[in-house]
Motif scaffolding. Structure first.
Motif, mmCIF file in Angstrom:
data_model
loop_
_atom_site.group_PDB
_atom_site.id
_atom_site.type_symbol
_atom_site.label_atom_id
_atom_site.label_comp_id
_atom_site.label_asym_id
_atom_site.label_seq_id
_atom_site.Cartn_x
_atom_site.Cartn_y
_atom_site.Cartn_z
ATOM 1 N N ASP A 52 -2.989 -6.974 -8.327
ATOM 2 C CA ASP A 52 -2.588 -7.932 -7.302
ATOM 3 C C ASP A 52 -2.797 -9.281 -7.701
ATOM 4 O O ASP A 52 -3.963 -9.453 -8.222
ATOM 5 C CB ASP A 52 -3.342 -7.799 -5.729
ATOM 6 C CG ASP A 52 -3.297 -6.329 -5.204
ATOM 7 O OD1 ASP A 52 -3.787 -5.574 -5.473
ATOM 8 O OD2 ASP A 52 -2.034 -6.296 -4.463
ATOM 9 N N GLU A 67 2.370 1.799 -3.449
ATOM 10 C CA GLU A 67 1.402 2.438 -4.468
ATOM 11 C C GLU A 67 1.254 3.685 -4.174
ATOM 12 O O GLU A 67 1.305 4.531 -5.224
ATOM 13 C CB GLU A 67 0.178 1.461 -4.057
ATOM 14 C CG GLU A 67 -0.971 2.002 -5.116
ATOM 15 C CD GLU A 67 -2.288 1.522 -4.843
ATOM 16 O OE1 GLU A 67 -3.414 1.889 -5.463
ATOM 17 O OE2 GLU A 67 -2.463 1.032 -3.677
ATOM 18 N N ARG A 80 -3.493 -0.856 -10.364
ATOM 19 C CA ARG A 80 -2.744 -1.739 -9.366
ATOM 20 C C ARG A 80 -3.269 -2.987 -9.691
ATOM 21 O O ARG A 80 -4.322 -3.300 -9.775
ATOM 22 C CB ARG A 80 -2.914 -1.377 -7.983
ATOM 23 C CG ARG A 80 -2.523 -2.523 -6.808
ATOM 24 C CD ARG A 80 -2.509 -1.925 -5.473
ATOM 25 N NE ARG A 80 -2.412 -3.184 -4.697
ATOM 26 C CZ ARG A 80 -2.194 -2.895 -3.356
ATOM 27 N NH1 ARG A 80 -2.108 -1.722 -2.921
ATOM 28 N NH2 ARG A 80 -2.028 -3.932 -2.435
ATOM 29 N N ASP A 102 0.918 -1.129 -0.057
ATOM 30 C CA ASP A 102 0.119 -0.022 -0.026
ATOM 31 C C ASP A 102 0.763 1.258 0.119
ATOM 32 O O ASP A 102 0.589 2.406 -0.572
ATOM 33 C CB ASP A 102 -0.945 0.099 1.201
ATOM 34 C CG ASP A 102 -2.025 -1.090 1.012
ATOM 35 O OD1 ASP A 102 -2.150 -1.352 0.101
ATOM 36 O OD2 ASP A 102 -2.610 -1.370 2.022
ATOM 37 N N LYS A 103 2.029 1.366 0.730
ATOM 38 C CA LYS A 103 2.829 2.380 0.773
ATOM 39 C C LYS A 103 3.481 2.587 -0.397
ATOM 40 O O LYS A 103 3.698 3.738 -1.121
ATOM 41 C CB LYS A 103 3.982 2.225 1.915
ATOM 42 C CG LYS A 103 4.876 3.444 2.120
ATOM 43 C CD LYS A 103 5.979 2.911 2.897
ATOM 44 C CE LYS A 103 7.064 4.007 3.362
ATOM 45 N NZ LYS A 103 7.706 3.826 4.527
#
Length: 308
Positions: free
Chosen positions: A124, A104, A122, A101-102
Motif C-alpha cells: 500500500d 487481496e 501486499r 481487502d476483497k
C-alpha cells in the motif's frame, strides 16, 4: 513478399554441427536453464487473470515458485475545513480500503489454485512510491510478469519502468488479449546490436531452449533492398546455436516503423513470444521508455519478454 507490407526476407538457419548431428540431439544434450522464481504483479483488475494464467504456465514448465505482489495506490487525502466534505472523504477512504481487502483475498485464493509454491505480498502506498517498492522485490527473482501498460488504458507504466530500469529485472509483459497462454513454441527475437538486446536474449534462454522454432529478426534501419543479415546478427545466431537452439535469421525492411515491422513479422511466423531489448532515455534521473519500446507496449497482442 509476406503479404503484410514488408519487403523480401532473407533467411539462414544456423546449427552448431560440432555439438550434435541433429537438432533433436543438440537440444537433448543441453541442460536447459530454468526460471525458478517468478514475481507476478496484481492490482485487483481483470488483468490479474491473464497475468496469473501466464504465471501458472511458466511455473508449470519450469517448476517455479510464484510470488504475487498486489499493489494498492492509496487515494490522496482531501484537506478541507467543511465537516460534510470531511465525512465524505473518510467514507471514500473506508470504501476504497474495503474494496482492496476483497481484491487481496481474491488474489490469495487464485494463487492457491495455481498448484505451485506461492505466496502473496501486499504493498500500500502513494502512486509514486509503489515502483520503488516493487523494484526491491524484483531484484530477487528471475522474471517479473506484468500487464501491458499502454493501449486502451494506461495501467502502471511507472511500475514497468521501475522493474526494467531501477531493478534491472527482465519483464514478461502480458497483453489483455493473451488470456490463454501456452509454452511458446515459436519465438521472435527483435535483434539490435545493443547491450539491452543481449540482456533480453540471455533472460529468454530458458524459453528459447524449449521452443521449436526461433526467429532472429533484424529490422533494417533504412528501406534498403539488401536482405542480408548484419555480421552481429550472424554472430548471435551462432552463439544461440551453441546452446542447442535451432534459429533462423531474417532481415526485414523498416516499413512504417521498426515496431510495426517486428509485429508484422511476428504475425507472419506465428510467434507466441517476442523477445526485445527495452530502451529508454533519461530525464531528471528518471527513465522514459523509448519510441520503439513504447510502440510495442501499446500495440503487441503477443507477450513480450523485455530487459534493459
Amino acid at each position: 513478399m509476406n503479404g503484410l507490407g514488408t519487403s523480401a526476407i532473407s533467411t539462414a538457419a544456423f546449427a552448431d554441427k560440432s555439438a550434435a548431428s541433429t537438432d533433436d540431439m543438440a537440444r537433448t544434450a543441453v541442460t536447459v536453464d530454468a526460471v525458478r522464481d517468478i514475481l507476478v504483479h496484481l492490482d485487483g483488475s481483470t488483468q490479474d487473470l491473464a497475468n496469473l494464467a501466464h504465471a501458472e504456465m511458466i511455473a508449470t514448465v519450469f517448476s517455479a515458485h510464484v510470488r504475487g505482489v498486489i499493489t494498492h495506490a492509496i487515494p490522496a487525502a482531501l484537506v478541507t475545513l467543511e465537516p460534510e466534505l470531511e465525512r465524505l472523504s473518510a467514507a471514500f477512504w473506508q470504501n476504497d480500503a474495503a474494496l482492496f481487502d476483497k481484491a487481496e483475498a481474491q488474489a490469495r485464493q487464485r494463487l492457491l489454485l495455481l498448484g505451485a509454491g506461492t505466496d502473496l505480498l501486499r504493498i500500500d502506498g502513494m502512486s509514486h512510491e509503489l515502483g520503488r517498492a516493487v523494484a526491491q522485490f524484483a531484484r530477487a527473482v528471475d522474471l517479473v510478469i506484468m500487464g501491458r501498460p499502454y493501449g486502451g488504458s494506461s495501467r502502471w507504466p511507472d511500475l514497468l519502468e521501475s522493474v526494467l530500469f531501477d531493478a534491472g529485472a527482465p519483464a514478461f509483459v502480458v497483453p489483455p488479449e493473451a488470456s490463454h497462454p501456452k509454452d511458446p513454441d515459436r519465438i521472435l527475437i527483435g535483434w539490435r546490436d545493443t547491450t539491452e538486446c543481449s540482456h533480453a536474449i540471455a533472460a529468454a534462454l530458458p524459453f528459447l531452449k524449449n521452443a521449436e522454432r526461433v526467429f532472429l529478426v533484424e529490422v533494417r534501419e533504412t528501406n534498403s533492398a539488401d536482405p542480408r543479415a548484419s555480421p552481429p546478427a550472424a554472430d548471435m545466431a551462432r552463439h544461440l546455436a551453441r546452446h542447442g537452439i535451432a534459429i533462423e535469421v531474417r532481415s526485414v525492411a523498416n516499413g512504417t516503423s521498426p515496431a510495426d515491422g517486428l509485429l508484422n513479422e511476428a504475425a507472419l511466423v506465428g510467434a507466441e513470444l517476442i523477445v526485445i531489448g527495452a530502451y529508454g532515455r533519461s530525464r531528471l534521473r528518471e527513465f522514459l521508455l523509448g519510441g520503439v519500446t513504447r510502440d510495442l507496449l501499446t500495440k503487441s497482442v503477443v507477450p513480450l519478454l523485455m530487459a534493459h
